[in-house]
Scaffold this active site. Sequence first.
Site, PDB file in Angstrom:
ATOM      1  N   GLU A  94       0.855  -1.193   0.000  1.00  0.00           N
ATOM      2  CA  GLU A  94       0.000   0.000   0.000  1.00  0.00           C
ATOM      3  C   GLU A  94       0.898   1.254   0.000  1.00  0.00           C
ATOM      4  O   GLU A  94       1.942   1.272   0.667  1.00  0.00           O
ATOM      5  CB  GLU A  94      -0.838  -0.047   1.285  1.00  0.00           C
ATOM      6  CG  GLU A  94      -1.763   1.111   1.543  1.00  0.00           C
ATOM      7  CD  GLU A  94      -2.507   0.950   2.896  1.00  0.00           C
ATOM      8  OE1 GLU A  94      -2.142   0.039   3.695  1.00  0.00           O
ATOM      9  OE2 GLU A  94      -3.442   1.728   3.139  1.00  0.00           O
TER      10      GLU A  94
ATOM     11  N   LYS B  96      -9.470   1.828  -1.870  1.00  0.00           N
ATOM     12  CA  LYS B  96      -9.662   1.202  -0.544  1.00  0.00           C
ATOM     13  C   LYS B  96     -11.018   1.601   0.042  1.00  0.00           C
ATOM     14  O   LYS B  96     -11.336   2.798   0.159  1.00  0.00           O
ATOM     15  CB  LYS B  96      -8.528   1.638   0.379  1.00  0.00           C
ATOM     16  CG  LYS B  96      -8.542   1.001   1.756  1.00  0.00           C
ATOM     17  CD  LYS B  96      -7.296   1.421   2.538  1.00  0.00           C
ATOM     18  CE  LYS B  96      -7.158   0.730   3.863  1.00  0.00           C
ATOM     19  NZ  LYS B  96      -5.875   1.069   4.536  1.00  0.00           N
TER      20      LYS B  96
ATOM     21  N   VAL C  80      -0.255  -2.349  10.671  1.00  0.00           N
ATOM     22  CA  VAL C  80       0.313  -1.981  11.963  1.00  0.00           C
ATOM     23  C   VAL C  80      -0.236  -2.867  13.087  1.00  0.00           C
ATOM     24  O   VAL C  80       0.450  -3.096  14.077  1.00  0.00           O
ATOM     25  CB  VAL C  80       0.100  -0.486  12.293  1.00  0.00           C
ATOM     26  CG1 VAL C  80       0.924   0.384  11.364  1.00  0.00           C
ATOM     27  CG2 VAL C  80      -1.360  -0.089  12.240  1.00  0.00           C
TER      28      VAL C  80
ATOM     29  N   CYS D 199      -5.077  -3.467   2.424  1.00  0.00           N
ATOM     30  CA  CYS D 199      -4.810  -3.526   3.854  1.00  0.00           C
ATOM     31  C   CYS D 199      -6.058  -3.794   4.692  1.00  0.00           C
ATOM     32  O   CYS D 199      -6.590  -4.875   4.655  1.00  0.00           O
ATOM     33  CB  CYS D 199      -4.053  -2.274   4.306  1.00  0.00           C
ATOM     34  SG  CYS D 199      -3.122  -2.579   5.834  1.00  0.00           S
TER      35      CYS D 199
HETATM   36  C1  ACM Z   1      -3.968  -0.124   7.196  1.00  0.00           C
HETATM   37  O1  ACM Z   1      -5.071  -0.290   6.699  1.00  0.00           O
HETATM   38  N1  ACM Z   1      -2.998   0.452   6.535  1.00  0.00           N
HETATM   39  C2  ACM Z   1      -3.694  -0.587   8.559  1.00  0.00           C
END
Ligand code: ACM
Length: 263
Positions: free
Chosen positions: A40, A111, A171, A144
């Site tokens: 990402e 996203k 994370v 992510c």
């Molecule tokens: C994330 O979605 N970058 C934790």
Amino acid sequence: MTVIRAAVVQTDPRFGEVETNIAAALAAVPGDADLAVLPELFATGYQFRSRDELASLAEPIPDGPTCRALADHAAATDTTLVAGLAERDGDRLYNSAVLVRPDGSIERFRKVHLFWDEKLVFDAGDLGFPVFEACGTTVGLMVCFDWLFPEATGSLARRGARIIAHPSNLVLSHCPDAMPVRALENRVFTLTANRVGTEHRTGTELRFIGRSTICSPRFEVLGQASPLGAETVTAGLDLDLCDPWLSPRNHVIEDRRPDQYLI
Ligand code: ACM
């Protein structure tokens, strides 16, 4: 038997050093990969101080310099690339991923589930969960934190994905252990490409957990990177394993009971 040579490229980018980050990531793509997934926001870094700062680093898709670099590399190496990048579309800003084929064609995903302070700077995705024909199979995209929502991987599987490409900047610790379940419940391969390192550009220090992971439809981890350091992990994906029949009487899509679920 059709086997796809796949790679997840785990990087250690420096915030704002776009050219260096792109060069390092592309140099780590194995020359013989059919499909390689980069993290990402792999070119810019992750932690933007403001929407204005994000706007200054975001690019149009497909006409920005990051897409051009990806397309040049895809053409030169005959590799399909998936990578996350900051997209500017008019005054909208998305945490996007692109799929770039060797013929130069480019597909996009935005996203859907924004994580934490991403909600302060990005707009949430509005293109659903798309699946594309690429490298002789079907590749679905998510980014992510989308992994946390089974509806994301489920939508990709129901749209026909056999491989889910998953650029990430994780994370929280859970995703690498959860992805075998996502792969099994949808009978797909998953390619999670994460990053390492830390960013502390706002009041919150973020430590990215590495552990980029390739999973099979059989609940196997085919390869996993370490929590530290840039590293590329590869695996051969036998597409015959993407069989939605889990037993002679159980089909992971047709057995669903939407009439019994709270949606
Ligand atoms: C994330 O979605 N970058 C934790």
